[in-house]
Design a protein around this motif. Sequence first.
Motif, short mmCIF file in Angstrom:
data_model
loop_
_atom_site.label_atom_id
_atom_site.label_comp_id
_atom_site.label_asym_id
_atom_site.label_seq_id
_atom_site.Cartn_x
_atom_site.Cartn_y
_atom_site.Cartn_z
N LEU A 122 31.67 37.54 40.11
CA LEU A 122 32.37 38.78 39.74
C LEU A 122 32.01 39.92 40.69
O LEU A 122 32.86 40.73 41.04
CB LEU A 122 32.01 39.17 38.31
N PHE A 123 30.76 39.92 41.08
CA PHE A 123 30.31 40.95 42.00
C PHE A 123 31.08 40.83 43.32
O PHE A 123 31.58 41.81 43.87
CB PHE A 123 28.82 40.75 42.23
N SER A 124 31.20 39.59 43.81
CA SER A 124 31.91 39.39 45.07
C SER A 124 33.37 39.76 44.95
O SER A 124 33.94 40.40 45.83
CB SER A 124 31.81 37.92 45.50
N GLU A 125 33.98 39.33 43.83
CA GLU A 125 35.40 39.65 43.65
C GLU A 125 35.61 41.16 43.69
O GLU A 125 36.52 41.67 44.34
CB GLU A 125 35.90 39.12 42.30
N SER A 126 34.72 41.87 43.00
CA SER A 126 34.85 43.32 42.91
C SER A 126 34.67 43.96 44.27
O SER A 126 35.49 44.78 44.71
CB SER A 126 33.81 43.90 41.97
N LEU A 127 33.60 43.59 44.95
CA LEU A 127 33.31 44.25 46.21
C LEU A 127 34.31 43.89 47.29
O LEU A 127 34.62 44.69 48.15
CB LEU A 127 31.90 43.89 46.68
N HIS A 128 34.84 42.67 47.20
CA HIS A 128 35.85 42.27 48.15
C HIS A 128 37.05 43.20 48.01
O HIS A 128 37.66 43.62 49.00
CB HIS A 128 36.25 40.82 47.87
N GLN A 158 38.65 34.28 35.56
CA GLN A 158 39.87 34.82 36.18
C GLN A 158 40.27 36.18 35.62
O GLN A 158 40.52 37.11 36.37
CB GLN A 158 41.04 33.83 35.98
N THR A 159 40.28 36.26 34.29
CA THR A 159 40.78 37.49 33.67
C THR A 159 39.88 38.68 34.01
O THR A 159 40.36 39.74 34.43
CB THR A 159 40.85 37.33 32.14
N THR A 160 38.58 38.48 33.81
CA THR A 160 37.64 39.57 34.10
C THR A 160 37.73 39.97 35.55
O THR A 160 37.73 41.16 35.89
CB THR A 160 36.20 39.11 33.82
N ALA A 161 37.82 38.97 36.41
CA ALA A 161 37.86 39.25 37.84
C ALA A 161 39.09 40.08 38.19
O ALA A 161 39.01 41.02 38.99
CB ALA A 161 37.86 37.94 38.62
N ARG A 162 40.21 39.73 37.56
CA ARG A 162 41.44 40.46 37.87
C ARG A 162 41.29 41.94 37.50
O ARG A 162 41.65 42.84 38.24
CB ARG A 162 42.62 39.84 37.12
N ARG A 163 40.69 42.17 36.34
CA ARG A 163 40.51 43.55 35.88
C ARG A 163 39.57 44.32 36.83
O ARG A 163 39.84 45.44 37.22
CB ARG A 163 39.94 43.54 34.46
N LEU A 164 38.48 43.66 37.17
CA LEU A 164 37.51 44.32 38.06
C LEU A 164 38.11 44.61 39.42
O LEU A 164 37.89 45.65 40.01
CB LEU A 164 36.27 43.43 38.22
N ARG A 165 38.91 43.65 39.91
CA ARG A 165 39.53 43.84 41.22
C ARG A 165 40.39 45.09 41.22
O ARG A 165 40.37 45.87 42.15
CB ARG A 165 40.38 42.61 41.59
N ARG A 166 41.15 45.25 40.13
CA ARG A 166 42.03 46.43 40.05
C ARG A 166 41.20 47.71 40.10
O ARG A 166 41.52 48.65 40.82
CB ARG A 166 42.86 46.38 38.77
#
Lengths: 272, 623
Positions: free
Chosen positions: B460-466, B361-369
């Motif tokens: 993580l890749f999907s979260e970021s690219l999304h 969750q945490t990493t994903a949130r950062r990457l999303r930003r």
Amino acid sequence: MNNLTTIDTSAAGSAAFYQPQGNEEALFMHAYEHQLPVLLKGPTGCGKTRFISYMAEKLGLPLHTVACHDDLSASDLVGRHLIGDGCTVWSDGPLTRAVREGGICYLDEVVEARKDTTVVIHPLTDDRRILPIDRTGEVLEAPDNFMLIVSYNPGYQNVLKGMKPSTRQRFLSMSFDYLPAAEETAVIVHETGVDEAIATRLVALANSLRELKDQDLEEGASTRLLVYTATLIAAGFDPLQACRAGMIEPLTDDAQTVVGLMELAQATFGAA
Amino acid sequence: MEERVGQIWDKWITKLAYQGYPEAAVQLDDVKAALGVFYRGLGGDSGLTISATTPTLHRARRNWLHRVAGTGSKVELAWYDERCLYLPQRLDVFPQAELNRELYFWLAALAGTPATAEVHLGMNWLVDNQQRCLQTLSLYPGLKPRYQRLVDAFLRLRDPAELKHSGQAAVLSAVYQALREPGSVTELPADDFAPDPVPLWLHPNPPRAEGLHSEDNGKDRDSSQGQSKQGEQRRRQAERVEKPEENGTTLGVRHEADLFSYAEFCQMDRGSEDEDDLDQAESIANDIDKMSVTQDSTPVASRIKFDLDLPSAQEDDIPLGEGIRYPEWDYKRQVLLPDYSCIIPMQSRNAQASDLPAHLQTTARRLRRQFEMLTNRSVRLRSQYDGDELDIDAYLQHRTALATGKGDDGRLYSQKRRLQRDMSCLLLADLSLSTDAWVGTQNAEDDCQVIDVIRDSLYLFSESLHASEDQFAIHGFSSRRREHVRFNCLKDFGETYNDTVRGRIADISPGFYTRMGAAIRHASALLAKQPAEKKLLLLVTDGKPNDLDRYEGRHGIEDTRKAIQEARSMGLVPFCITIDEQANQYLPYLFGRQGYTFIHRATQLPKKLPQLYLKLTGKLLEH
């Protein structure tokens, strides 16, 4: 070698020296006569630019060369209003100038330019042959002796760049490659005055380096680099040192690869 | 006490008998990279990797010291086959390190120079090597002084007395003559013993020359990934023998003369490790002079594997359609075998819609930003010829320039430019059984399986690219022979990334083999249909291509290479992310030096993947 003799070497000092690879001259002449745009493909330093200067000279046309880069935009090509003291002045870009005056407009490494440039050249590449300039409201019609040439290097795979098929299909295309060994040797002898034995070995080494493209090297050694190296040798530099400075270091930053290539140079040139 | 004396004696006599110069030794690993470039530059086969050879028995006469010490019966020589160029692990033939180093390059040159047809026949070791020498020297005159230096040094090391008293005087002088003037000796005088090995020449009988049916059907598997370390990468000497009678003994002493050698023939499947104590197995393997390998037409192990691995139709993923056929590249015949392999697109049967796992969750949130910023990013360019606003600074400068009588070019505007991203990316993940392996780090808590790493990466890749709004698709692949290349659809280009997709990612599991070429071809076909201007094909894997049939070693590598070239010609940008430590041996050949990256610790992959994506597509941001 035979082709070499057909070139008037007495004029070589002023006219560009060009070693034909195949039927590119005939193709180019046809394109000129039928007002077709031309696309040149080929690796760096294999003679694309030289070919264009040679043809421009041969046809007696002014040559407007634009080296394209990341920041080159449509208005850089077409022109812009400049602000003077209390007034604005329109200033033609190289493309507009070529369309007005006639001659060859050569966009070197066109894929490097920004996307909007392709939109500008599209109406020039079909049968309309027009250049609309929005800012001045003009629509320039290209004269018969106007010719648009673009070039690019399909070898750069990493840069995430390519040419759109829709753009590519508007051009008559020619592929360039490095010259066959004997002819490349002749070019080097002609350009630099090194003796033929040295030139032969340089070309052999360059061809070895070209074999390494895509695996150990990003790009093969260009004829241009060969000429640089030969110039160094002609000026009295040790051939191995000349190869290092002229051919090997420009091609790679990897220390181990340099060592391997130097061994190759040594095997080709001897000494030590 | 007795034992201690024995040890000291052994050490002393071995050292005395040893003819090398260990203080001047050059290690293969130190020159390997440069040697590879050199070898390929001379025209050597670029599909070959350089590997350490193993000592082989030679039948030459040993001097009395060697006989007393019980050494000197094996020698490391250079040779090559269709996969590797084998060179001694270290060279200490000469007392000067520089000469030993030159010897490496000389051997590589000898192997790398294109050989004439005569040499290819491999009829006569003596003539063969002399011909090669001549050819190499005539093509590369620069090697002449070096060769001369090596020959001189080599002959200096030989004891002239040896020549006089040895029973082999005639043979030796013929060999020396051949070294001095290559091409001058056509035959060796008859002798009971084989001539001394010549370190300046290639192996007399590289195992490639003989061999029963050396059809290279991918039976012999390379060492399993991730477990072997550098030093262990030496080849064992092997011979292919006919399969012994089924009901005969499976244990037979083959080299009766070598009393102290292990030699046995046991039917074992090399695909699985029978020996629990791997270290012991390894040391036995090192002691065996020759391993005998036979071709068995019944693939026992693989058959069992099928039965164990293949779930029943009710359990298995849902196949989407009949399957799509793709060609495969046969490098030996240099032809594309049409419709050779069959891709079966599949979708997970049991996937349950699920959330992002808590630990991401945490990493994903950062990457999303980070990735969200990409979409809205725009820059304001100052001092432009045209633009939507007046650049006050530039205007002031302009007025000043005019007032002081200097002109300038009037770049008075500032321009806001929105950064456009028009790209599609397809991520292709290797789901073969090898991803079942564990990857360890220093502390045991970090231990995890490769498949977990890949799964986290996909999340993580999907979260970021999304977040970035780039078009992307995610697929996984594994294979079981050419007829069954499974292509797991995790997210298609048309789908939105949601809990269903997350569920499918959660459901991935390792199985089967790695028929990479077919998977790349299918992925390329999918990606090429995308309208975007830039298309990135990312491959995440943990090893080389391999499959049960001949899709192994060179065949698999060449087919994969072909598939990548095809992708390039379709205007795609292939890029590989690997966690295989040996990747630098073969990936440059597949993807080019700039076309891949190696992640040192598999556990870094989840965080590195999105970063890498940014870097790869970073160029686009400038346009």
